[in-house]
Design a protein around this motif. Sequence first.
Motif, PDB file in Angstrom:
ATOM      1  N   VAL A 208       0.834  -1.203   0.000  1.00  0.00           N
ATOM      2  CA  VAL A 208       0.000   0.000   0.000  1.00  0.00           C
ATOM      3  C   VAL A 208       0.877   1.265   0.000  1.00  0.00           C
ATOM      4  N   ASN A 209       0.265   2.419  -0.203  1.00  0.00           N
ATOM      5  CA  ASN A 209       0.984   3.692  -0.241  1.00  0.00           C
ATOM      6  C   ASN A 209       1.752   3.940   1.054  1.00  0.00           C
ATOM      7  N   GLY A 210       2.978   4.344   0.893  1.00  0.00           N
ATOM      8  CA  GLY A 210       3.766   4.764   2.048  1.00  0.00           C
ATOM      9  C   GLY A 210       4.259   3.643   2.955  1.00  0.00           C
ATOM     10  N   ALA A 211       4.128   2.402   2.519  1.00  0.00           N
ATOM     11  CA  ALA A 211       4.529   1.274   3.374  1.00  0.00           C
ATOM     12  C   ALA A 211       6.043   1.236   3.591  1.00  0.00           C
ATOM     13  N   GLY A 212       6.776   1.806   2.631  1.00  0.00           N
ATOM     14  CA  GLY A 212       8.243   1.775   2.744  1.00  0.00           C
ATOM     15  C   GLY A 212       8.881   0.959   1.619  1.00  0.00           C
ATOM     16  N   LYS A 213       8.167   0.788   0.526  1.00  0.00           N
ATOM     17  CA  LYS A 213       8.686  -0.009  -0.600  1.00  0.00           C
ATOM     18  C   LYS A 213       9.978   0.568  -1.174  1.00  0.00           C
ATOM     19  N   THR A 214       9.901   1.829  -1.600  1.00  0.00           N
ATOM     20  CA  THR A 214      11.043   2.436  -2.290  1.00  0.00           C
ATOM     21  C   THR A 214      12.265   2.509  -1.373  1.00  0.00           C
ATOM     22  N   THR A 215      12.032   2.922  -0.139  1.00  0.00           N
ATOM     23  CA  THR A 215      13.130   3.003   0.827  1.00  0.00           C
ATOM     24  C   THR A 215      13.763   1.628   1.041  1.00  0.00           C
TER      25      THR A 215
ATOM     26  N   TYR B 161       3.316   6.510 -11.755  1.00  0.00           N
ATOM     27  CA  TYR B 161       2.247   7.492 -11.543  1.00  0.00           C
ATOM     28  C   TYR B 161       2.761   8.862 -11.147  1.00  0.00           C
ATOM     29  N   ARG B 162       3.851   8.856 -10.371  1.00  0.00           N
ATOM     30  CA  ARG B 162       4.348  10.145  -9.877  1.00  0.00           C
ATOM     31  C   ARG B 162       5.805  10.318 -10.300  1.00  0.00           C
ATOM     32  N   ALA B 163       6.111  11.505 -10.810  1.00  0.00           N
ATOM     33  CA  ALA B 163       7.493  11.798 -11.196  1.00  0.00           C
ATOM     34  C   ALA B 163       8.398  11.683  -9.971  1.00  0.00           C
TER      35      ALA B 163
ATOM     36  N   ALA C 177       3.938   1.253  -7.730  1.00  0.00           N
ATOM     37  CA  ALA C 177       3.167   2.289  -7.043  1.00  0.00           C
ATOM     38  C   ALA C 177       2.396   1.660  -5.881  1.00  0.00           C
ATOM     39  N   GLY C 178       2.210   2.454  -4.820  1.00  0.00           N
ATOM     40  CA  GLY C 178       1.411   1.979  -3.702  1.00  0.00           C
ATOM     41  C   GLY C 178      -0.038   1.831  -4.142  1.00  0.00           C
ATOM     42  N   ARG C 179      -0.717   0.839  -3.602  1.00  0.00           N
ATOM     43  CA  ARG C 179      -2.117   0.620  -4.001  1.00  0.00           C
ATOM     44  C   ARG C 179      -2.850  -0.132  -2.906  1.00  0.00           C
TER      45      ARG C 179
ATOM     46  N   ILE D 118       8.628  -6.134   6.830  1.00  0.00           N
ATOM     47  CA  ILE D 118       7.874  -5.260   7.729  1.00  0.00           C
ATOM     48  C   ILE D 118       8.761  -4.078   8.093  1.00  0.00           C
ATOM     49  N   THR D 119       8.278  -2.875   7.772  1.00  0.00           N
ATOM     50  CA  THR D 119       9.084  -1.673   7.993  1.00  0.00           C
ATOM     51  C   THR D 119       8.660  -0.930   9.262  1.00  0.00           C
ATOM     52  N   LYS D 120       9.430   0.086   9.580  1.00  0.00           N
ATOM     53  CA  LYS D 120       9.122   1.064  10.635  1.00  0.00           C
ATOM     54  C   LYS D 120       8.941   0.436  12.016  1.00  0.00           C
ATOM     55  N   LEU D 121       9.628  -0.669  12.248  1.00  0.00           N
ATOM     56  CA  LEU D 121       9.520  -1.296  13.568  1.00  0.00           C
ATOM     57  C   LEU D 121      10.302  -0.522  14.622  1.00  0.00           C
ATOM     58  N   ASP D 122      11.038   0.498  14.179  1.00  0.00           N
ATOM     59  CA  ASP D 122      11.810   1.323  15.111  1.00  0.00           C
ATOM     60  C   ASP D 122      10.953   2.381  15.784  1.00  0.00           C
ATOM     61  N   GLY D 123       9.844   2.724  15.185  1.00  0.00           N
ATOM     62  CA  GLY D 123       9.072   3.853  15.691  1.00  0.00           C
ATOM     63  C   GLY D 123       8.075   3.469  16.761  1.00  0.00           C
TER      64      GLY D 123
ATOM     65  N   ILE E 234      13.344  -6.770   8.019  1.00  0.00           N
ATOM     66  CA  ILE E 234      12.601  -5.796   8.823  1.00  0.00           C
ATOM     67  C   ILE E 234      13.297  -4.442   8.719  1.00  0.00           C
ATOM     68  N   GLY E 235      12.482  -3.399   8.645  1.00  0.00           N
ATOM     69  CA  GLY E 235      13.004  -2.038   8.585  1.00  0.00           C
ATOM     70  C   GLY E 235      13.001  -1.468   9.990  1.00  0.00           C
ATOM     71  N   VAL E 236      14.168  -0.989  10.437  1.00  0.00           N
ATOM     72  CA  VAL E 236      14.253  -0.441  11.791  1.00  0.00           C
ATOM     73  C   VAL E 236      14.816   0.979  11.801  1.00  0.00           C
ATOM     74  N   GLY E 237      14.562   1.721  10.722  1.00  0.00           N
ATOM     75  CA  GLY E 237      15.038   3.100  10.661  1.00  0.00           C
ATOM     76  C   GLY E 237      15.043   3.578   9.222  1.00  0.00           C
ATOM     77  N   GLU E 238      15.329   4.876   9.050  1.00  0.00           N
ATOM     78  CA  GLU E 238      15.254   5.437   7.700  1.00  0.00           C
ATOM     79  C   GLU E 238      16.579   5.380   6.945  1.00  0.00           C
ATOM     80  N   GLY E 239      17.650   5.079   7.664  1.00  0.00           N
ATOM     81  CA  GLY E 239      18.983   5.085   7.035  1.00  0.00           C
ATOM     82  C   GLY E 239      19.220   3.883   6.136  1.00  0.00           C
TER      83      GLY E 239
HETATM   84  N1  LIG Z   1      11.372   5.037  10.779  1.00  0.00           N
HETATM   85  C1  LIG Z   1      11.307   4.366   9.636  1.00  0.00           C
HETATM   86  N2  LIG Z   1      10.858   4.964   8.532  1.00  0.00           N
HETATM   87  C2  LIG Z   1      10.815   4.261   7.401  1.00  0.00           C
HETATM   88  C3  LIG Z   1      11.209   2.899   7.323  1.00  0.00           C
HETATM   89  N3  LIG Z   1      11.022   2.469   6.054  1.00  0.00           N
HETATM   90  C4  LIG Z   1      10.530   3.525   5.375  1.00  0.00           C
HETATM   91  N4  LIG Z   1      10.391   4.605   6.165  1.00  0.00           N
HETATM   92  C5  LIG Z   1       9.873   5.939   5.819  1.00  0.00           C
HETATM   93  O1  LIG Z   1       8.543   5.810   5.354  1.00  0.00           O
HETATM   94  C6  LIG Z   1       8.261   6.797   4.401  1.00  0.00           C
HETATM   95  C7  LIG Z   1       7.647   6.173   3.155  1.00  0.00           C
HETATM   96  O2  LIG Z   1       8.602   5.357   2.552  1.00  0.00           O
HETATM   97  P1  LIG Z   1       8.608   5.028   1.004  1.00  0.00           P
HETATM   98  O3  LIG Z   1       9.732   4.084   0.783  1.00  0.00           O
HETATM   99  O4  LIG Z   1       8.554   6.236   0.183  1.00  0.00           O
HETATM  100  O5  LIG Z   1       7.232   4.241   0.875  1.00  0.00           O
HETATM  101  P2  LIG Z   1       6.553   3.637  -0.437  1.00  0.00           P
HETATM  102  O6  LIG Z   1       5.921   2.368  -0.029  1.00  0.00           O
HETATM  103  O7  LIG Z   1       7.541   3.578  -1.537  1.00  0.00           O
HETATM  104  O8  LIG Z   1       5.445   4.743  -0.725  1.00  0.00           O
HETATM  105  P3  LIG Z   1       4.605   4.975  -2.083  1.00  0.00           P
HETATM  106  O9  LIG Z   1       5.575   4.890  -3.213  1.00  0.00           O
HETATM  107  O10 LIG Z   1       4.012   6.321  -1.890  1.00  0.00           O
HETATM  108  O11 LIG Z   1       3.574   3.917  -2.104  1.00  0.00           O
HETATM  109  C8  LIG Z   1       9.569   7.504   4.118  1.00  0.00           C
HETATM  110  O12 LIG Z   1       9.585   8.704   4.835  1.00  0.00           O
HETATM  111  C9  LIG Z   1      10.619   6.558   4.668  1.00  0.00           C
HETATM  112  O13 LIG Z   1      11.800   7.193   5.086  1.00  0.00           O
HETATM  113  C10 LIG Z   1      11.697   2.270   8.540  1.00  0.00           C
HETATM  114  O14 LIG Z   1      12.031   1.092   8.596  1.00  0.00           O
HETATM  115  N5  LIG Z   1      11.703   3.068   9.656  1.00  0.00           N
END
Ligand SMILES: Nc1nc2c(ncn2[C@@H]2O[C@H](COP(=O)(O)OP(=O)(O)OP(=O)(O)O)[C@@H](O)[C@H]2O)c(=O)[nH]1
Length: 318
Positions: free
Chosen positions: A125-132, A156-158, A208-210, A269-274, A295-300
């Motif tokens: 889905v959107n914003g899940a953390g795929k690209t990162t 979909y988005r530039a 793209a997120g969906r 599974i992302t964002k387990l740090d928050g 698992i994602g545990v941060g943005e770096g």
């Molecule tokens: N704290 C934290 N933030 C994360 C993690 N993974 C991703 N993020 C943040 O989550 C936000 C969304 O990440 P994206 O990678 O753009 O997500 P996406 O799934 O590609 O989003 P869409 O392309 O819009 O569907 C960004 O601000 C990332 O930095 C993580 O493991 N921990």
Amino acid sequence: MFNIFKKRHTENTSSENKSKPTLRERLTKSREKIGDSLSSLLLGKKSIDDDLLEELETILISADIGLKTTDQVIESVRQKSSRKDLSDPSSLYNLVKEELLSIIVEDNEMSEINAKPFVILVVGVNGAGKTTSIGKLAKSFQQAGKTVMLAAADTYRAAAVEQLKVWGERNDVPVVAQSTGSDAASVIFDAYDSAKAKGIDILIADTAGRLHTQKNLMQELEKIDRVIKKQDPQAPHETMLVVDGTAGQNALNQAIDFNKLLNITGITITKLDGTAKGGVLFSISNELKLPIRFIGVGEGIDDLRVFNAKKFVDAIFN
Ligand SMILES: Nc1nc2c(ncn2[C@@H]2O[C@H](COP(=O)(O)OP(=O)(O)OP(=O)(O)O)[C@@H](O)[C@H]2O)c(=O)[nH]1
Ligand SMILES: [Mg+2]
């Protein structure tokens, strides 16, 4: 083909890792909600009784473990504690820990298929953390000695293409992209040809997120699948679902829904740090019986960890 990857992570004790926060440091919230809450519950308790198990149930549910998985854990704990005749409540701590560990499906070797390029299709889905996560993965694979190419199939988005290109530049990884609005399947088709011609080991496709309810977007994923199979009938070799750990039980529902429509082979599974309470990892693993890969545990860039069930459970139980 991913054995090397696994090895690197178990053997890596280099200086690069010294400053890297431990999993325990990153999973503070999960530890508070699960390990610490359980310790406090058991403090001063004299026996394992129904009241205690009810309180344990509340802890597990509020840690996002979900009703179904919580019920299962409680039932098993109830049976084992009576069978083993455990009267000491402190033994419950390890029992719950073992029980949670036993329900996790762990496998970080992806597929046995020795394809070149090995194609990883990343969905969610959107914003899940795929690209990162793709950016972080690209670096990990590179460090494991693999050559990587990225396909910017979020057309979909530039900004989405730009975001992937930035990760590509950071790692010196080629990114195949087309103009905004172009066909996602055709981007991946081109990227595959290019990866094949260049002898690239791993091709990772961003999408793209969906939501699973967006029929045309889900059909787009089916088309990607169909088109890539013309190039390699076994591709994508991994269809990785990325879910946001902070989404709690919504993350579980998303995983269930995506898995109904696509042949998901692994989960990140992302964002387990928050603020994530961590419990969702257990319910997803238990209900889908799909392996958790990363698992994602941060943005770096170093914040995507190869998932290890034992290390995860050890980090959330003191
Ligand atoms: N704290 C934290 N933030 C994360 C993690 N993974 C991703 N993020 C943040 O989550 C936000 C969304 O990440 P994206 O990678 O753009 O997500 P996406 O799934 O590609 O989003 P869409 O392309 O819009 O569907 C960004 O601000 C990332 O930095 C993580 O493991 N921990
Ligand atoms: Mg994205």
